[in-house]
Scaffold this motif. Structure first.
Motif, PDB file in Angstrom:
ATOM      1  N   VAL A  77       0.635  -1.395   0.104  1.00  0.00           N
ATOM      2  CA  VAL A  77      -0.246   0.031  -0.244  1.00  0.00           C
ATOM      3  C   VAL A  77       1.033   1.564  -0.038  1.00  0.00           C
ATOM      4  CG1 VAL A  77      -1.909  -1.331   1.378  1.00  0.00           C
ATOM      5  CG2 VAL A  77      -0.405  -0.055   2.762  1.00  0.00           C
ATOM      6  N   ARG A 118       1.695   6.109   3.267  1.00  0.00           N
ATOM      7  CA  ARG A 118       0.628   7.631   4.044  1.00  0.00           C
ATOM      8  C   ARG A 118      -0.507   6.486   4.783  1.00  0.00           C
ATOM      9  NH1 ARG A 118      -2.847  12.532   2.792  1.00  0.00           N
ATOM     10  NH2 ARG A 118      -3.797  12.855   4.642  1.00  0.00           N
ATOM     11  N   HIS A 119      -0.685   6.064   3.658  1.00  0.00           N
ATOM     12  CA  HIS A 119      -2.370   4.567   4.054  1.00  0.00           C
ATOM     13  C   HIS A 119      -1.617   3.457   5.079  1.00  0.00           C
ATOM     14  CE1 HIS A 119      -5.898   2.463   2.289  1.00  0.00           C
ATOM     15  NE2 HIS A 119      -6.208   1.909   3.641  1.00  0.00           N
ATOM     16  N   GLU A 148      -0.950   4.497   8.879  1.00  0.00           N
ATOM     17  CA  GLU A 148      -1.817   5.052   9.129  1.00  0.00           C
ATOM     18  C   GLU A 148      -2.578   3.477   9.969  1.00  0.00           C
ATOM     19  OE1 GLU A 148      -4.022   6.929  11.713  1.00  0.00           O
ATOM     20  OE2 GLU A 148      -3.548   7.871  10.110  1.00  0.00           O
ATOM     21  N   GLY A 156      -6.776   0.092  -4.023  1.00  0.00           N
ATOM     22  CA  GLY A 156      -5.485   0.605  -3.173  1.00  0.00           C
ATOM     23  C   GLY A 156      -4.661  -0.010  -2.990  1.00  0.00           C
ATOM     24  N   SER A 157      -4.647  -1.079  -2.672  1.00  0.00           N
ATOM     25  CA  SER A 157      -3.244  -2.001  -2.642  1.00  0.00           C
ATOM     26  C   SER A 157      -3.309  -3.208  -3.247  1.00  0.00           C
ATOM     27  CB  SER A 157      -4.076  -2.874  -0.847  1.00  0.00           C
ATOM     28  OG  SER A 157      -5.194  -3.552  -1.211  1.00  0.00           O
ATOM     29  N   LEU A 209      -6.456  -1.268   7.053  1.00  0.00           N
ATOM     30  CA  LEU A 209      -7.010  -0.431   5.931  1.00  0.00           C
ATOM     31  C   LEU A 209      -7.828   0.319   5.483  1.00  0.00           C
ATOM     32  CD1 LEU A 209      -4.633  -3.508   3.219  1.00  0.00           C
ATOM     33  CD2 LEU A 209      -3.627  -1.166   4.206  1.00  0.00           C
ATOM     34  N   ALA A 211      -8.413   3.374   7.735  1.00  0.00           N
ATOM     35  CA  ALA A 211      -6.835   4.190   7.010  1.00  0.00           C
ATOM     36  C   ALA A 211      -7.763   4.872   6.500  1.00  0.00           C
ATOM     37  CB  ALA A 211      -5.757   3.569   7.437  1.00  0.00           C
ATOM     38  N   ALA A 212      -8.185   4.432   5.711  1.00  0.00           N
ATOM     39  CA  ALA A 212      -8.818   5.570   4.117  1.00  0.00           C
ATOM     40  C   ALA A 212      -9.888   5.918   4.249  1.00  0.00           C
ATOM     41  CB  ALA A 212      -8.314   3.965   3.248  1.00  0.00           C
ATOM     42  N   ILE A 228      -7.861   9.764   6.761  1.00  0.00           N
ATOM     43  CA  ILE A 228      -7.240   9.681   5.586  1.00  0.00           C
ATOM     44  C   ILE A 228      -8.120  10.895   4.650  1.00  0.00           C
ATOM     45  CG2 ILE A 228      -6.017   9.528   3.144  1.00  0.00           C
ATOM     46  CD1 ILE A 228      -4.776   7.624   4.265  1.00  0.00           C
ATOM     47  N   GLU A 229      -9.066  10.393   4.369  1.00  0.00           N
ATOM     48  CA  GLU A 229     -10.082  10.851   3.742  1.00  0.00           C
ATOM     49  C   GLU A 229     -10.887  12.758   4.289  1.00  0.00           C
ATOM     50  OE1 GLU A 229     -14.297  10.573   1.054  1.00  0.00           O
ATOM     51  OE2 GLU A 229     -13.754   8.804   1.650  1.00  0.00           O
TER      52      GLU A 229
END
Length: 133
Positions: free
Chosen positions: A26, A29-30, A33, A75-76, A119, A122-123, A126-127
């Protein structure tokens, strides 16, 4: 650490016999987190070894073999290693990388179901942080 996409099976063993593990990659940053979420939620034992590349662009989570067969987290990516190029030793196994969490300081592998949840969280975090700017 370029990897191809593929889902976790919670019935997968959390060990990596003969270093035959899969690796979920990933963006850094992701991944950072997610590491924080995993450590807060279930303690350090919830996180297996984690690699980072020297360019600090990606993190790679060591997961049990078979995870790549059904990995589908946006995203991964998840790649089967079949033991190629992956050594679970304190020395980094991939040229141009280093351990964020080396083997010996972490479980043998991160549970794919737990990683999937971290994950996702975390997404969302972050959003939310990006939308506050």
């Amino acid at each position: 650490m370029s990897l191809s996409s593929s889902a976790s099976s919670s019935s997968t063993s959390l060990s990596c016999p003969d270093a035959v593990c899969d690796v979920v990659t990933v963006p850094t940053r992701h991944g950072l987190e997610a590491v924080d979420i995993l450590r807060r939620g279930a303690g350090d034992e919830a996180v297996g070894p984690v690699l980072h590349d020297d360019d600090c662009g990606t993190l790679g989570f060591v997961v049990p073999p078979g995870t790549a067969a059904g990995w589908d987290v946006p995203g991964s990516t998840c790649t089967e290693t079949d033991g190629r190029g992956l050594r679970l030793s304190p020395e980094p196994s991939v040229e141009g990388s280093d351990w964020l969490l080396p083997p010996g300081e972490a479980d043998l592998a991160t549970d794919p179901a737990v990683l999937r949840a971290a994950l996702g969280e975390a997404a969302r975090l972050i959003e939310a942080a990006d939308n506050c700017r």
